[in-house]
Design an enzyme around this catalytic site. Structure first.
Site, PDB file in Angstrom:
ATOM      1  N   GLU A  90       0.794  -1.228   0.000  1.00  0.00           N
ATOM      2  CA  GLU A  90       0.000   0.000   0.000  1.00  0.00           C
ATOM      3  C   GLU A  90       0.827   1.279   0.000  1.00  0.00           C
ATOM      4  OE1 GLU A  90      -3.062  -2.071   3.133  1.00  0.00           O
ATOM      5  OE2 GLU A  90      -1.970  -0.286   3.700  1.00  0.00           O
ATOM      6  N   CYS A 116       2.685   8.484   1.870  1.00  0.00           N
ATOM      7  CA  CYS A 116       3.154   7.470   2.818  1.00  0.00           C
ATOM      8  C   CYS A 116       3.497   6.221   2.014  1.00  0.00           C
ATOM      9  CB  CYS A 116       2.020   7.209   3.814  1.00  0.00           C
ATOM     10  SG  CYS A 116       2.338   5.866   4.933  1.00  0.00           S
ATOM     11  N   CYS A 123       5.978  -7.613   7.114  1.00  0.00           N
ATOM     12  CA  CYS A 123       6.974  -7.089   8.046  1.00  0.00           C
ATOM     13  C   CYS A 123       7.419  -8.205   8.986  1.00  0.00           C
ATOM     14  CB  CYS A 123       6.357  -5.944   8.857  1.00  0.00           C
ATOM     15  SG  CYS A 123       7.556  -5.102   9.913  1.00  0.00           S
ATOM     16  N   CYS A 127       4.728  -6.563  15.414  1.00  0.00           N
ATOM     17  CA  CYS A 127       4.063  -5.801  16.491  1.00  0.00           C
ATOM     18  C   CYS A 127       2.651  -6.357  16.706  1.00  0.00           C
ATOM     19  CB  CYS A 127       3.994  -4.325  16.135  1.00  0.00           C
ATOM     20  SG  CYS A 127       5.625  -3.617  15.876  1.00  0.00           S
ATOM     21  N   CYS A 130      -0.387  -4.408  15.161  1.00  0.00           N
ATOM     22  CA  CYS A 130      -0.300  -3.968  13.760  1.00  0.00           C
ATOM     23  C   CYS A 130      -0.846  -5.022  12.800  1.00  0.00           C
ATOM     24  CB  CYS A 130       1.148  -3.649  13.420  1.00  0.00           C
ATOM     25  SG  CYS A 130       1.405  -3.277  11.670  1.00  0.00           S
ATOM     26  N   CYS A 347      -1.735   1.608   8.778  1.00  0.00           N
ATOM     27  CA  CYS A 347      -0.821   0.582   8.310  1.00  0.00           C
ATOM     28  C   CYS A 347      -1.451  -0.792   8.042  1.00  0.00           C
ATOM     29  CB  CYS A 347       0.204   0.477   9.430  1.00  0.00           C
ATOM     30  SG  CYS A 347       1.587  -0.541   9.138  1.00  0.00           S
TER      31      CYS A 347
HETATM   32  N1  SAH Z   1       7.550  -0.094  10.619  1.00  0.00           N
HETATM   33  C1  SAH Z   1       7.632   1.307  10.831  1.00  0.00           C
HETATM   34  C2  SAH Z   1       6.853   2.109   9.816  1.00  0.00           C
HETATM   35  C3  SAH Z   1       5.529   1.557   9.403  1.00  0.00           C
HETATM   36  S1  SAH Z   1       4.265   1.520  10.614  1.00  0.00           S
HETATM   37  C4  SAH Z   1       7.206   1.649  12.231  1.00  0.00           C
HETATM   38  O1  SAH Z   1       6.665   0.796  12.927  1.00  0.00           O
HETATM   39  O2  SAH Z   1       7.461   2.783  12.629  1.00  0.00           O
HETATM   40  C5  SAH Z   1       3.722   3.177  10.632  1.00  0.00           C
HETATM   41  C6  SAH Z   1       2.968   3.593  11.894  1.00  0.00           C
HETATM   42  O3  SAH Z   1       1.658   3.011  11.914  1.00  0.00           O
HETATM   43  C7  SAH Z   1       3.675   3.156  13.171  1.00  0.00           C
HETATM   44  O4  SAH Z   1       3.892   4.246  14.023  1.00  0.00           O
HETATM   45  C8  SAH Z   1       2.685   2.162  13.732  1.00  0.00           C
HETATM   46  O5  SAH Z   1       2.792   2.130  15.102  1.00  0.00           O
HETATM   47  C9  SAH Z   1       1.343   2.673  13.243  1.00  0.00           C
HETATM   48  N2  SAH Z   1       0.268   1.681  13.350  1.00  0.00           N
HETATM   49  C10 SAH Z   1       0.331   0.352  13.128  1.00  0.00           C
HETATM   50  N3  SAH Z   1      -0.849  -0.238  13.400  1.00  0.00           N
HETATM   51  C11 SAH Z   1      -1.681   0.749  13.783  1.00  0.00           C
HETATM   52  C12 SAH Z   1      -3.056   0.788  14.200  1.00  0.00           C
HETATM   53  N4  SAH Z   1      -3.806  -0.310  14.254  1.00  0.00           N
HETATM   54  N5  SAH Z   1      -3.581   1.988  14.550  1.00  0.00           N
HETATM   55  C13 SAH Z   1      -2.842   3.111  14.484  1.00  0.00           C
HETATM   56  N6  SAH Z   1      -1.560   3.140  14.103  1.00  0.00           N
HETATM   57  C14 SAH Z   1      -0.976   1.978  13.756  1.00  0.00           C
HETATM   58 FE1  SF4 Z   2       6.222  -3.701  11.178  1.00  0.00          FE
HETATM   59 FE2  SF4 Z   2       3.749  -2.848  11.730  1.00  0.00          FE
HETATM   60 FE3  SF4 Z   2       5.553  -3.045  13.672  1.00  0.00          FE
HETATM   61 FE4  SF4 Z   2       5.818  -1.103  11.822  1.00  0.00          FE
HETATM   62  S1  SF4 Z   2       4.154  -1.303  13.306  1.00  0.00           S
HETATM   63  S2  SF4 Z   2       7.408  -2.473  12.623  1.00  0.00           S
HETATM   64  S3  SF4 Z   2       5.003  -2.203  10.025  1.00  0.00           S
HETATM   65  S4  SF4 Z   2       4.745  -4.768  12.477  1.00  0.00           S
END
Ligand code: SAH
Ligand code: SF4
Length: 358
Positions: A90, A116, A123, A127, A130, A347
């Protein structure tokens, strides 16, 4: 990557000059790629057919196709992009400032946009909050596949090359886990005769691979970094971001202190607020302490729930009191307005939605 054909977007202008002769053809091709956003060799009118055929055997022009597009009422457009191997990822077109007109209808400030971009399909970091993590890791994106996202979105929005644009590496994937291709893409974006997007306009968001933060700093590319901190103690952070066990909060803070930062700028710390997990004022207090020696600004993000997650969105009142606490204790702090919330623009969420509808 070996089975995939590279694209012309994978190379800096200097590299292309080594691959394509005579040199003035490279200038023309660069113009087609980054000023006209060419989609195919057919678009390149002033390039001889023989050269185009020779190039077409080795290189694609643009490796991406728009597979799906969702537009939010606030102007956010979320793209699902298909790569040449059929994998998808995306990119999001975000409207940051509206166009402003005077009484006579003359535009005195153009609308401002940020793109973005993704750096990986999936990934590895995993997390727990995520959606991208749920699908696991598929592969790294090449530099050209990162660059192509910006070219494709600018073309689709008829955004001229000379209009300013910011890039945030906050789509799918962990940018620092694909550092070489990321660095190459950053350089290609900066090319004077290409898109000419300076390091100051590019922000790399990372979940905190501290050793790679140092490496990115050593490359001295002039980019900003944003740290996805999300927790103030290692226990909770390791629950949210499992690799925190190897790169703990302290190691991240130390790496940030070593990172070359423009003296007028601040390092952004992103703090994803999850109800009953990290939305209390005790956490706010610890956050202030943690960031005392850093020129930081904090961006609070509402957790954006999706089906199947145990985590909950915080209340607005708790968000605001968290923000007020930080501001009253000398930290700059914004609350990220949930752009594109009606189209699940966080994300990984569009990809999951489309997969769910299939
Ligand atoms: N991997 C990198 C960049 C991609 S994620 C990182 O983690 O920084 C980009 C942002 O989206 C991150 O700050 C992440 O915490 C946020 N994000 C992921 N899942 C989310 C969710 N369900 N609601 C809000 N923000 C989210
Ligand atoms: Fe990977 Fe999602 Fe964690 Fe960013 S927030 S490091 S995209 S798993």
């Amino acid at each position: 990557m070996s089975t995939l054909k590279p694209s012309l977007l994978d190379y800096t202008q200097k590299e292309l000059t080594e691959l394509i002769k005579p040199a003035f053809r490279v200038k023309q091709i660069y113009n087609w790629l980054y000023h006209q956003y060419a989609e195919s060799y057919d678009d390149m009118k002033n390039i001889p057919k023989a050269l185009k055929e020779e190039l077409a055997e080795k290189y694609l022009v643009n490796p991406l196709k728009i597979a799906n597009k969702e537009e939010s009422t606030d102007g956010t457009i979320k793209y699902l992009l298909e790569l040449q191997d059929g994998k998808t990822m995306e990119a999001v077109w975000l409207k940051m400032k509206d166009e402003l007109k005077d009484e006579d209808g003359v535009v005195y400030q153009e609308a401002r946009y940020t793109i973005c971009v993704s750096t990986q399909v999936g990934c590895k970091v995993g997390c727990t909050f995520c959606l991208t993590a749920k699908g696991g890791f598929t592969r790294d994106l090449s530099a050209g596949e990162i660059v192509a996202q910006v070219v494709t979105l600018k073309r689709d929005n008829n955004h001229k090359r000379n209009r300013k644009i910011n890039i945030v590496y906050m789509g799918m994937g962990e940018p620092l886990d694909n550092l070489n291709n990321l660095a190459k893409a950053i350089e290609i974006f900066k090319e004077d005769e290409g898109l000419c997007i300076g390091g100051k306009r590019q922000t790399v968001s990372t979940s905190g691979l501290s050793t790679k933060i140092d490496k990115l700093g050593e490359m001295d590319l002039g980019v900003h970094i944003a740290i996805s901190l999300h927790a103030v103690d290692d226990e909770l952070r390791s629950e949210l971001i499992p690799m925190n066990k190897a790169h703990n909060i302290n190691s991240i803070i130390e790496a940030v202190k070593r990172f070359p930062i423009d003296t007028r700028k601040r390092v952004m710390f992103e703090y994803l607020v999850i109800k009953d997990k990290n939305d209390d004022l005790g956490s706010a207090k610890k956050l202030v302490k943690l960031l005392t020696d850093i020129k930081a600004k904090v961006n609070l993000i509402y957790f954006n729930p999706y089906p199947g997650t145990e985590y909950k969105r915080p209340t607005k009142a708790d968000m605001v009191s968290f923000q007020e606490y930080l501001i009253n204790h000398g930290l700059l702090c914004t609350i990220r307005d949930s752009k594109g919330i009606d189209i699940s623009a966080a994300c990984g969420q569009l990809k999951e939605k489309v997969a769910g509808e299939e």
